[in-house]
Motif scaffolding. Structure first.
Motif, PDB file in Angstrom:
ATOM      1  N   GLU A   1       0.431  -0.764   0.137  1.00  0.00           N
ATOM      2  CA  GLU A   1      -0.140  -0.210  -0.022  1.00  0.00           C
ATOM      3  C   GLU A   1       0.402   0.957   0.481  1.00  0.00           C
ATOM      4  N   LEU A   2      -0.015   1.927  -0.414  1.00  0.00           N
ATOM      5  CA  LEU A   2       0.855   3.656  -0.887  1.00  0.00           C
ATOM      6  C   LEU A   2      -0.437   4.507   0.235  1.00  0.00           C
ATOM      7  N   VAL A   3       0.088   5.134   1.570  1.00  0.00           N
ATOM      8  CA  VAL A   3      -0.806   6.651   2.143  1.00  0.00           C
ATOM      9  C   VAL A   3      -0.414   7.578   1.608  1.00  0.00           C
ATOM     10  N   PHE A   4      -1.955   8.255   1.927  1.00  0.00           N
ATOM     11  CA  PHE A   4      -1.411   9.408   1.086  1.00  0.00           C
ATOM     12  C   PHE A   4      -1.712  10.506   2.032  1.00  0.00           C
ATOM     13  N   THR A   5      -1.384  11.751   3.008  1.00  0.00           N
ATOM     14  CA  THR A   5      -2.034  12.486   3.522  1.00  0.00           C
ATOM     15  C   THR A   5      -1.971  13.764   2.975  1.00  0.00           C
ATOM     16  N   LYS A   6      -3.152  14.678   3.135  1.00  0.00           N
ATOM     17  CA  LYS A   6      -4.291  15.933   2.801  1.00  0.00           C
ATOM     18  C   LYS A   6      -2.807  16.947   2.782  1.00  0.00           C
ATOM     19  N   ASN A   7      -2.898  17.217   1.595  1.00  0.00           N
ATOM     20  CA  ASN A   7      -1.538  18.197   2.087  1.00  0.00           C
ATOM     21  C   ASN A   7      -1.818  19.759   2.108  1.00  0.00           C
ATOM     22  N   PRO A   8      -1.818  20.385   2.901  1.00  0.00           N
ATOM     23  CA  PRO A   8      -2.632  21.481   3.597  1.00  0.00           C
ATOM     24  C   PRO A   8      -1.893  22.737   2.408  1.00  0.00           C
ATOM     25  N   ASN A   9      -0.863  23.132   1.557  1.00  0.00           N
ATOM     26  CA  ASN A   9      -0.752  23.772   1.116  1.00  0.00           C
ATOM     27  C   ASN A   9      -0.630  23.745  -0.012  1.00  0.00           C
ATOM     28  N   TYR A  10      -1.602  22.714  -0.858  1.00  0.00           N
ATOM     29  CA  TYR A  10      -2.128  22.541  -2.249  1.00  0.00           C
ATOM     30  C   TYR A  10      -2.323  24.503  -2.203  1.00  0.00           C
ATOM     31  N   TRP A  11      -1.963  24.285  -3.820  1.00  0.00           N
ATOM     32  CA  TRP A  11      -2.254  26.027  -4.474  1.00  0.00           C
ATOM     33  C   TRP A  11      -4.301  25.301  -4.777  1.00  0.00           C
ATOM     34  N   GLY A  12      -4.781  24.215  -4.803  1.00  0.00           N
ATOM     35  CA  GLY A  12      -6.652  24.452  -6.172  1.00  0.00           C
ATOM     36  C   GLY A  12      -7.081  23.988  -4.843  1.00  0.00           C
ATOM     37  N   ASP A  13      -8.659  23.188  -4.606  1.00  0.00           N
ATOM     38  CA  ASP A  13      -9.514  23.065  -4.041  1.00  0.00           C
ATOM     39  C   ASP A  13      -8.577  22.693  -2.616  1.00  0.00           C
ATOM     40  N   GLN A  14      -9.099  21.856  -1.425  1.00  0.00           N
ATOM     41  CA  GLN A  14      -8.305  21.209  -1.147  1.00  0.00           C
ATOM     42  C   GLN A  14      -9.277  19.766  -1.052  1.00  0.00           C
ATOM     43  N   ALA A  15      -8.419  18.794  -0.932  1.00  0.00           N
ATOM     44  CA  ALA A  15      -8.450  17.348  -0.705  1.00  0.00           C
ATOM     45  C   ALA A  15      -9.399  17.309  -0.193  1.00  0.00           C
ATOM     46  N   VAL A  16     -10.702  16.290  -0.400  1.00  0.00           N
ATOM     47  CA  VAL A  16     -11.910  16.024   0.557  1.00  0.00           C
ATOM     48  C   VAL A  16     -10.930  15.036   1.866  1.00  0.00           C
ATOM     49  N   ALA A  17     -10.852  13.709   2.109  1.00  0.00           N
ATOM     50  CA  ALA A  17      -9.639  13.316   2.846  1.00  0.00           C
ATOM     51  C   ALA A  17      -9.095  13.565   3.239  1.00  0.00           C
ATOM     52  N   GLU A  18      -9.055  13.110   4.471  1.00  0.00           N
ATOM     53  CA  GLU A  18      -7.406  13.512   5.162  1.00  0.00           C
ATOM     54  C   GLU A  18      -6.711  12.544   5.117  1.00  0.00           C
ATOM     55  N   THR A  19      -7.061  11.396   4.785  1.00  0.00           N
ATOM     56  CA  THR A  19      -6.641  10.031   4.834  1.00  0.00           C
ATOM     57  C   THR A  19      -6.355   9.818   3.239  1.00  0.00           C
ATOM     58  N   LEU A  20      -5.405   9.040   2.095  1.00  0.00           N
ATOM     59  CA  LEU A  20      -6.003   8.442   1.140  1.00  0.00           C
ATOM     60  C   LEU A  20      -4.698   7.301   0.673  1.00  0.00           C
ATOM     61  N   VAL A  21      -5.077   5.927   0.903  1.00  0.00           N
ATOM     62  CA  VAL A  21      -4.736   4.864   0.812  1.00  0.00           C
ATOM     63  C   VAL A  21      -5.276   4.008  -0.283  1.00  0.00           C
ATOM     64  N   PHE A  22      -3.771   3.494  -1.313  1.00  0.00           N
ATOM     65  CA  PHE A  22      -4.149   2.674  -2.096  1.00  0.00           C
ATOM     66  C   PHE A  22      -3.729   1.181  -1.700  1.00  0.00           C
ATOM     67  N   ARG A  23      -4.008   0.559  -2.236  1.00  0.00           N
ATOM     68  CA  ARG A  23      -3.623  -0.860  -1.850  1.00  0.00           C
ATOM     69  C   ARG A  23      -3.553  -1.253  -4.100  1.00  0.00           C
ATOM     70  N   TRP A  24      -2.200  -3.443  -3.375  1.00  0.00           N
ATOM     71  CA  TRP A  24      -1.974  -3.458  -4.516  1.00  0.00           C
ATOM     72  C   TRP A  24      -2.716  -5.180  -3.955  1.00  0.00           C
ATOM     73  N   GLN A  25      -3.563  -5.562  -5.166  1.00  0.00           N
ATOM     74  CA  GLN A  25      -4.158  -6.902  -5.299  1.00  0.00           C
ATOM     75  C   GLN A  25      -4.189  -7.306  -6.156  1.00  0.00           C
ATOM     76  N   THR A  26      -3.555  -8.343  -6.839  1.00  0.00           N
ATOM     77  CA  THR A  26      -3.271  -9.272  -7.717  1.00  0.00           C
ATOM     78  C   THR A  26      -4.245 -10.001  -8.165  1.00  0.00           C
ATOM     79  N   GLU A  27      -5.112 -10.381  -7.398  1.00  0.00           N
ATOM     80  CA  GLU A  27      -6.513 -11.075  -8.218  1.00  0.00           C
ATOM     81  C   GLU A  27      -7.616 -10.214  -8.608  1.00  0.00           C
ATOM     82  N   SER A  28      -8.298 -10.229  -9.768  1.00  0.00           N
ATOM     83  CA  SER A  28      -9.749  -9.370  -9.824  1.00  0.00           C
ATOM     84  C   SER A  28     -10.836  -9.998  -8.458  1.00  0.00           C
ATOM     85  N   ALA A  29     -11.136 -10.883  -8.467  1.00  0.00           N
ATOM     86  CA  ALA A  29     -12.116 -12.029  -7.617  1.00  0.00           C
ATOM     87  C   ALA A  29     -11.685 -11.442  -6.453  1.00  0.00           C
ATOM     88  N   ALA A  30     -10.460 -11.034  -6.073  1.00  0.00           N
ATOM     89  CA  ALA A  30     -10.301 -10.834  -4.439  1.00  0.00           C
ATOM     90  C   ALA A  30     -10.078  -9.040  -4.552  1.00  0.00           C
TER      91      ALA A  30
END
Length: 344
Positions: A49-78
């Motif tokens: 997984e990759l864990v992201f946190t909201k960037n308080p200094n972002y130049w545009g509209d602020q992100a909706v979620a405080e935390t964003l997680v990208f996870r990897w799963q090989t099997e499409s059924a899973a």
């Protein structure tokens, strides 16, 4: 002409020059990325997984979620099971067989993406009998591409009428590809000196891609079609992925091969120049001088309208020479919980 699209391509991300110089282009660019996006990387667990946190200094509209997680799963059924149980909010690339399931589930939503890729059957014109243009044209007419798309591709996919998807400007300029015509194909094969067909192989790698969702079953169907429609006996050769790509690039595959391409950026040069231009690999054998000259001229012009006549000419030449048979533009999708708003 492709600069604006290239500037938006991930691997050409803009970096501060002082940071490039300080890291010397090493892995630190990945370990400690610099950017101006709505999120910042806070943790990277390799392969999980990759864990992201909201960037308080972002130049545009602020992100909706405080935390964003990208996870990897090989099997499409899973992946689908995680979405159905609500442990994730969205999944990428559901399996073709799951499209119906997701669309019929009121708790989920399916978003289809237009095809920006090509799956093709390649040939190398330095090996007999593929050194004969009539043989290559016969194979182009002897494969029922519609049958392959109907039976083995997900929703949003389409039969390729040109090498490049129509969603790319000038991708579908010029004549459409040959219609399925096994009678004419057999006549051409006989004219080329192969009235009873010939023996060859179909090489490919057993790797799922958006342009080829089920390599094994598609290879078997093409094998059956060649035998039935053209009298060609083709042996299937499943190769290790790295060895297969290396052999294709080096022009060492003597029979037919199954490969494809996904757009790096949505410009004609990324498709046709890379495969058929003067600097292309030896995958299809010898280059065609009029085609390489036409592509070079088109690439030097700015503006899609100015380039249109040249790409029309180039696509017609590709159809005439048949360095490969374009089969399908594979659609794909993403699925989210129904409660997720404006996911794209």
């Amino acid at each position: 002409p492709a600069f604006p699209s290239k500037a938006a391509f991930t691997s050409f991300a803009i970096q501060p020059s002082e940071y490039l110089e300080a890291t010397g282009g090493t892995g630190e660019l990945l370990e400690k990325p610099v950017g101006t996006g709505p999120y910042m990387v806070s943790q990277w667990n390799r392969g999980e997984e990759l864990v992201f946190t909201k960037n308080p200094n972002y130049w545009g509209d602020q992100a909706v979620a405080e935390t964003l997680v990208f996870r990897w799963q090989t099997e499409s059924a899973a992946r689908l099971l995680e979405l159905q149980t609500g442990t994730v909010d969205g999944i990428d690339n559901p399996a073709p067989d799951d499209f119906e399931t997701i669309a019929a589930d009121a708790n989920l939503q399916l978003l289809e993406r237009p095809a920006l890729n090509i799956f093709y059957v390649g040939m190398n014109n330095t090996y007999a009998p593929f050194d004969n243009e009539l043989v290559r044209q016969a194979i182009a007419m002897g494969i029922d591409r519609q049958r392959i798309v109907d039976n083995f591709y997900q929703a949003g996919s389409e039969v390729a009428m040109h090498f490049t998807p129509c969603s790319i400007p000038n991708g579908c300029a010029g004549e459409e590809w040959y219609e399925f015509n096994p009678e004419m194909a057999r006549e051409l094969l006989a004219e080329a000196g192969y009235p009873d067909g010939f023996e060859t192989e179909i090489a490919y790698r057993d790797v799922v891609r958006g342009y080829l969702p089920d390599p094994n079953i598609v290879a078997q169907d093409i094998q059956a079609q060649l035998a039935e429609n053209l009298g060609i006996t083709a042996t299937i050769n499943v190769m290790e992925s790295g060895a297969f790509l290396e052999a294709a690039d080096a022009g060492q595959l003597q029979g037919l091969h199954l490969l494809g391409w996904g757009a790096d950026y949505p410009v004609m040069t990324n498709f046709v120049d890379y495969h058929f231009g003067a600097g292309a690999s030896a995958q299809f054998g010898n280059k065609f001088d009029d085609l390489t000259a036409t592509l070079a001229e088109a690439a030097s012009l700015a503006g899609d309208d100015a380039r249109a006549p040249l790409y029309e000419q180039a696509n017609n030449l590709i159809k005439q020479y048949v360095p490969m048979v374009p089969v399908a533009h594979g659609g794909s999708g993403v699925a989210y919980l129904a409660s997720v708003q404006n996911p794209h």
